[in-house]
Motif scaffolding. Sequence first.
Motif, short mmCIF file in Angstrom:
data_model
loop_
_atom_site.label_atom_id
_atom_site.label_comp_id
_atom_site.label_asym_id
_atom_site.label_seq_id
_atom_site.Cartn_x
_atom_site.Cartn_y
_atom_site.Cartn_z
N SER A 174 0.85 -1.19 0.00
CA SER A 174 0.00 0.00 0.00
C SER A 174 0.88 1.24 0.00
O SER A 174 2.09 1.17 0.23
N VAL A 175 0.27 2.38 -0.26
CA VAL A 175 0.95 3.66 -0.19
C VAL A 175 0.19 4.51 0.82
O VAL A 175 -1.02 4.70 0.71
N LYS A 176 0.92 5.01 1.83
CA LYS A 176 0.27 5.77 2.89
C LYS A 176 1.23 6.81 3.46
O LYS A 176 2.38 6.48 3.78
N ASP A 177 0.76 8.03 3.55
CA ASP A 177 1.52 9.12 4.17
C ASP A 177 2.92 9.27 3.59
O ASP A 177 3.89 9.52 4.31
N LYS A 182 4.95 -2.47 2.77
CA LYS A 182 4.68 -3.88 2.49
C LYS A 182 4.52 -4.60 3.83
O LYS A 182 5.43 -4.61 4.65
N ASP A 183 3.34 -5.17 4.06
CA ASP A 183 3.09 -5.99 5.25
C ASP A 183 3.30 -7.46 4.88
O ASP A 183 2.73 -7.95 3.91
N PHE A 195 5.93 -8.84 9.79
CA PHE A 195 6.92 -7.78 9.60
C PHE A 195 6.34 -6.74 8.65
O PHE A 195 5.42 -7.03 7.88
N GLN A 196 6.90 -5.55 8.72
CA GLN A 196 6.48 -4.50 7.80
C GLN A 196 7.70 -3.77 7.25
O GLN A 196 8.62 -3.44 7.99
N GLU A 197 7.70 -3.55 5.94
CA GLU A 197 8.70 -2.71 5.30
C GLU A 197 8.06 -1.36 5.00
O GLU A 197 6.96 -1.29 4.45
N ARG A 198 8.76 -0.29 5.37
CA ARG A 198 8.27 1.07 5.10
C ARG A 198 9.40 1.88 4.49
O ARG A 198 10.43 2.09 5.11
N VAL A 199 9.21 2.31 3.26
CA VAL A 199 10.23 3.10 2.59
C VAL A 199 9.59 4.38 2.07
O VAL A 199 8.52 4.33 1.43
#
Length: 243
Positions: A174-177, A182-183, A195-199
């Motif tokens: 998803s795209v947020k803020d 990626k969950d 786990f979650q990846e946030r870039v």
Amino acid sequence: MKKDTQQWYASWFDSPFYHILYKDRDHTEAQHFMDNLTNYLNLPEHGEILDLACGKGRHSVYLNSLGYKVTGVDLSENSIEYAKQFENETLQFEVHDMCKPYKKQFDAVFNLFTSFGYFDKEEDNLNTIKAISADLNEFGFGVIDFMNSEYVIDQLVSEDIKTVEGIDFHQKRSVKDGYIIKDITFTSHGENYQFQERVRAFTLKDFEALFAKAGVYLLDIYGDYKLKKFNPKTSERLVMIFK
């Protein structure tokens, strides 16, 4: 669900499951990129390179085989412990936070394979570019190899399952803020993991603003590992060379 409370990249990159999920990465493509990049930069023979966020050292090892003196650094203690098996007189690995300058200067600093934009603190993105600048000698080049966020968002697959070594990795994107997220959830040996990846979905314009604040000069921009011209709509990568 098991969920780490550390910064996500510290726990996920240190997890053996991260390396299982991404074990099929194309080493040949990575080596061709290093060939193209070092030839283009015309680095001095036996020049010194800092591989920033080196992971398990695949780029470092190959760069060293080309004759360069390489230092690979990463925040992941497990990755550095693994990489140390490849050490020799001209290849060293060390745990290091890339937000901070290293203790010496290099002919080139490479930050490869979207190893940027993870930080919880906004200032750490700027601090990393300032640190790269501080790590360069008078003639040195900095290279950031990032995803082309516009292309990635346009091509985003919202959900899929990837099975590796008998583990079904459920991936939701998803795209947020301003982040691409990626969950990842899966079960291994009866244990459930999450786990979650946030870039940060940095664009070229965002990087240009960071470079201006850091006082570095953007020299060239490429859109893939063959160093073809960058196109914001069609290029898969955003490769930036600066000093």
